[in-house]
Design an enzyme around this catalytic site. Structure first.
Site, PDB file in Angstrom:
ATOM      1  CD  GLU A 138     -29.743 -27.427  -0.327  1.00 52.44           C
ATOM      2  OE1 GLU A 138     -29.202 -28.277   0.435  1.00 52.44           O
ATOM      3  OE2 GLU A 138     -29.106 -26.510  -0.852  1.00 52.44           O
ATOM      4  CG  LEU A 185     -34.098 -44.155  11.057  1.00 52.33           C
ATOM      5  CD1 LEU A 185     -32.995 -45.144  11.429  1.00 52.33           C
ATOM      6  CD2 LEU A 185     -34.927 -43.814  12.291  1.00 52.33           C
ATOM      7  NE  ARG A 222     -27.653 -17.395 -14.052  1.00 52.67           N
ATOM      8  CZ  ARG A 222     -27.234 -16.226 -14.528  1.00 52.67           C
ATOM      9  NH1 ARG A 222     -27.665 -15.786 -15.681  1.00 52.67           N
ATOM     10  NH2 ARG A 222     -26.390 -15.483 -13.823  1.00 52.67           N
TER      11      ARG A 222
END
Lengths: 626, 626
Positions: B366, B124, B473
């Site tokens: 996100e 859901l 990074r």
């Protein structure tokens, strides 16, 4: 050095304190060479007024149950938080300047490596939901008058989890919760969706049943009045503070492109000068007026009388989970339960019916469910949270952060694997073992019968860190007597003989498939050993390795899960870690291909993990027998 | 048999059609012995009016770009959806009655196994966010006048992801989106938080910038007027329909305890009788008036000129991701990009600046980011979505469901591992490989240099299913020439000699640690082979196995990830699957212990995966040398 207490503090001093927090935020992050000074500076006035006028907290006794809780949901404002600790006299200036250095507890984002930090933040949108968990504990379990203050960023208002928190806080009437929104307009790369539109936030908060107050977040008197107003409400409160990122420094204030960047050393001096230089104000944060005993008794203080099944009975492990919880609830008053509105499926309902005061309905909001469990863990309770295993993936980021928080959570995921049958793949937990194994310090348990389930539920209550129990939808035969013990890290050899030619490692539903395969193979004159690896993490390497040696290195692993990250790889890693790969011939059966709907056995067979597949893998290993 | 079309349909026929949908929902689920008839019955009037009066859809040509899209966010109402298909003449009654049977495309919850279903639902809170993605594609990419209709349940309004969808739909002005809320009051075990409080939902929707309409969801004329009103708005619309679960059958209507339960055969007859018996109405759903070409050109139609680096340069793979995307954007007009408001960190910003019309800012949401990518995949685009690897866990359930949907998604997770340094564990992707490997049909890539990254980004554009790129990074040395190729499923032997005593398998940041260890060991007279396993899934079993054989079975695997589910277990599985475990002596180095802040090399060393640890593991393997 100015010394401030709640009775003597005036507006001028509050402004001075705020400037000090800004200066220290710059100093800490410039010294570190990284960090978020501008996001700290926007909220400095808000936090100055809070610590000097409203917070009740004993820094010498963070365990005092009457302490207010302060959560930085915008965890990147850690320089501000640590500057507050310095202003409160909890840390020295030298400690402040260890910010982000290796070994320092003053990490880039707050974690409980500092004793005043309840939970790790830094993944946005989690602090407020956890604050809801803390406030729920305060109001409905501790029943103590502490308040939960949460500093929120405006960027994180885009996270859906924030709105789960809004809904639940209102639903549970959390008038002990105040969220302070540092509406500084600027996100990491651009303006937020709503900028300085305080009306937008206020409208939403009110539509969700909160009291909303809009203020200028740099006016200490307005802030003071807002907090006073907040304390008088009978509902959760959102203080929407219009602020400016980098406030107080001409070349930082309200500028894009300054997020997450320390002030270069050559500019730091000017910035500090603009802020009026360094100060040394200390604030006497008022302590709670007493130190009550922790409100819960932990451990087994009541009678523990779980349901017992006879060998040969048939029961679903999910049902046994509910029974185990209920028995635990009678014995331990610190056990609390939450569920994502599927408690008749997970069977947490059995606990809910018996102990409604300790059951918290989280509706279909798995992130808030885990956040609530984290909050209750902080307050010393023993939370169990359940949903379908598939839907726990919804809360993965919360579970990941809970591990960083060192929270003690017990999760139960029901409806594991293709064996659920007709509901189809959306409802099948097929990646839960991978998710739960890959959490630091986690325990992963997967019982195959009812008595075992009850025992493991009891074990979980005593575990630290995050533990996970995987349960099965359909009934399975009870194969263990009710008095059998199942230590974490153990396994059970459920079928063996002197002539075993192959070891079959199974867990949960596949134990029963393996036993059926063993029966079938015995008719062909092939004896196999069946190991129930109910403790998937930690796994019982010793038993696996010795059994493999006794069956000439022949091992079949069968699991109702995708091939990656589950039981099969746990078994492989156990052999590898113990330097025992040599001579191993392993067939790994896991779910292959996307399942659809069908009957459980049809789907097990289609996935290649049914008893026929296990027997086939055994035969194929023996075909290669010299 | 009544035949209905949009011009001739009247209210009586609409009511009859709704009753037919109810009867068929009961028949299908009773025949299956499972399913959700009552949740279907509440929405039958809503869907009858929609299909007979508003939907534009060519069931013979689901690929027609002008088709409206219909998403059942409440996927458990699948009996209703399939009954609509039958009423539209798309499936036969016999097919309808195959519901939930093994092999039938009419699964328990809708999946694209049926050609009219765009995306799988059943978890859901996902249908509406994906509807936002579809509507975004319609309005801002396809620029076609189709409409997106989403049937929502009221229980799922507790999912935060729904509110991400509300925010984004308003932010992007999606006036082509209509959400129909089947407010039937009852969840699975209890009343929803808001029951029949339509004002609560309306207030929230309006506060989020939507137009809200409240109606009686069983009055076909009110429904008709609401849809007509919805079509006239310049913003997204929520139709809040007050309904009754199990509507029309005395012993089901508005009853608790009837969720997800088929009507027992002995009661089905009575239920159908109360609904007026079986009918055979067919609806001529109007088709779009034309069949335009798909609006995007796929494949390389423009010039592809990626940035190139010289061996010895230094560059972060995250930066190369941005460069690779930008180059791809020039060459392929079907490439679209979204990011979770960290595009200056993931470097998706490079694409955003070059192709702003094909960049969609998803802010810090996100779940909505992945849902948008799914929607755009449905419409034939090539979406790339990025955030920190750690924060993709936030969307795990959406990614899991996307795999069931068969969506083609490309995800990039930056800031992998402890090597990010000072930001601390909340920002470190340490479980992303486990999460991404355990998705059905996924591809997992982890480059160690800039040229390799660009090549892999290009590869990803052509991949089906879910692919994941893990980036680092900090800058790392460029070790590959710009013309080197990196096929999916391959690996690179980056250092080797005839005398290699140990194979070191690394990926990403650990390749550079391994090379440094190899250099150091060479000074001690120990030669090691270093393999860059940039394709973690599928992994290059052949190279791994042959190299291990050449180094007497001695293998070290080093990864910047928790020990479970990542590169180490991928390597083990590769050996196991190929029956190559015999003779293997493998040391697996992965992150041990919870990291804090620090410099990258400090943290790599503390985690036990630095060059010193790799050298130590090599030595320890050789200590055991006969």
């Amino acid at each position: 050095m100015a010394h401030v207490n709640q009775k003597t503090v005036d507006a001028t001093t509050l402004r001075e304190l705020a400037q000090q927090l800004r200066v220290d935020s710059i100093r800490a992050s410039t010294t570190a060479g990284s960090g978020h000074p501008t996001s700290s500076m926007s909220a400095a006035d808000l936090m100055a007024v809070l610590m000097a006028r409203y917070l009740r907290y004993d820094f010498d006794d963070p365990e005092n149950p009457l302490n207010d809780r302060l959560v930085f949901s915008k965890g990147h404002a850690s320089p501000l938080l640590y500057s507050m600790y310095k202003a409160a006299g909890a840390i020295t200036d030298e400690e402040l300047l260890s910010f982000r250095k290796f070994g320092s507890p003053l990490q880039g984002h707050p974690t409980p490596a500092l004793r005043w930090v309840d939970v790790a933040t830094g993944s946005l949108g989690q602090g407020l939901p956890i604050g809801v968990g803390l406030a729920l504990a305060g109001k409905h379990l501790d029943r103590l008058p502490y308040r939960v203050w949460v500093l929120c960023g405006d960027s994180e208002m885009a996270e859906g989890s924030m709105w789960e928190a809004f809904q639940h806080a209102a639903h549970y009437g959390l008038d002990n919760l105040v969220a302070v929104l540092d509406m500084n307009r600027l996100g990491q790369t651009r303006e937020t969706m709503d900028g300085w539109n305080g009306d937008a936030y206020a409208g939403r908060a009110r539509a969700f049943g909160w009291h909303a107050i809009q203020i200028d977040g740099h006016d200490v008197e307005e802030i003071d009045r807002a907090y006073a107003e907040a304390l008088e409400q009978d509902k959760p409160v959102l203080v929407i503070a219009r602020t400016r990122k980098g406030r107080g420094v001409s070349f930082l204030e309200d500028q894009l492109g300054k997020h997450g960047k320390p002030v270069p050393p050559e500019q730091a001096e000017q910035a500090i000068e603009e802020l009026g230089g360094e100060r040394s104000i200390t604030v006497e944060v008022p302590r709670p007026d007493r130190r009550p005993q922790p409100p819960v008794r932990d451990g087994f203080t009541g009678e523990y009388r779980p349901k017992r099944w006879e060998v040969g009975d048939s029961e679903a492990t999910r049902t046994a989970y509910g029974e185990g919880l209920k028995a635990l609830g009678a014995a331990r008053e610190d056990v609390v339960v939450m569920d994502g509105e599927v408690s008749d499926s997970t069977r947490a309902q059995k606990f809910a019916e018996a102990y409604p005061d300790r059951y918290f309905e989280m509706f279909i909001a798995e992130q808030q469910m885990v956040a609530t469990a984290v909050g209750m863990s902080v307050r010393g309770y023993v939370p169990f949270a359940s949903s379908f295993a598939a839907f726990l993936t919804r809360a993965h980021d919360f579970i990941r952060m809970a591990a960083i928080s060192g929270a003690n959570l017990r999760l139960c995921g029901s409806h594991a694997g293709v064996s659920i049958g007709p509901d189809g793949p959306s409802q099948m937990g097929l990646e839960d073992l991978a998710m739960m194994r890959s959490l630091h310090g986690s325990t992963v348990l997967y019982p195959c019968d009812a008595n075992q389930t009850v025992k493991l539920v009891r074990e979980m209550a005593g575990l630290e860190g995050i533990s996970f129990l995987r349960t099965t939808r359909d009934s399975t035969p009870v194969i263990y007597p009710a008095d059998e013990e199942f230590p974490v890290g153990g396994s059970k050899v459920v079928r063996s003989s002197e002539e075993d030619a192959v070891t079959v490692v199974a867990a949960g539903i596949t134990v029963h498939q393996a036993l059926r395969a063993a029966e079938e193979l015995q008719g062909e004159g092939i004896r196999v050993r069946v190991i129930d690896a109910y403790s998937v993490k930690p796994i019982d390497a010793r038993t696996l390795i010795s059994s493999a040696r006794q069956t000439a290195g022949r091992v079949v692993v069968a699991e109702d899960h995708w091939p990656e990250g589950g039981l099969g790889e746990a078994v492989l890693s156990a052999f590898a870690e113990n330097g025992a790969l040599d001579g191993l011939r392993l067939r790994h059966l896991a779910v292959s291909g996307m399942p659809g709907s069908g009957k459980p056995q049809e789907l097990l067979d289609a996935a290649g993990i049914g008893f026929g597949d296990i027997a086939g893998a055994v035969r194929s290993l023996l075909d290669g027998r010299a």
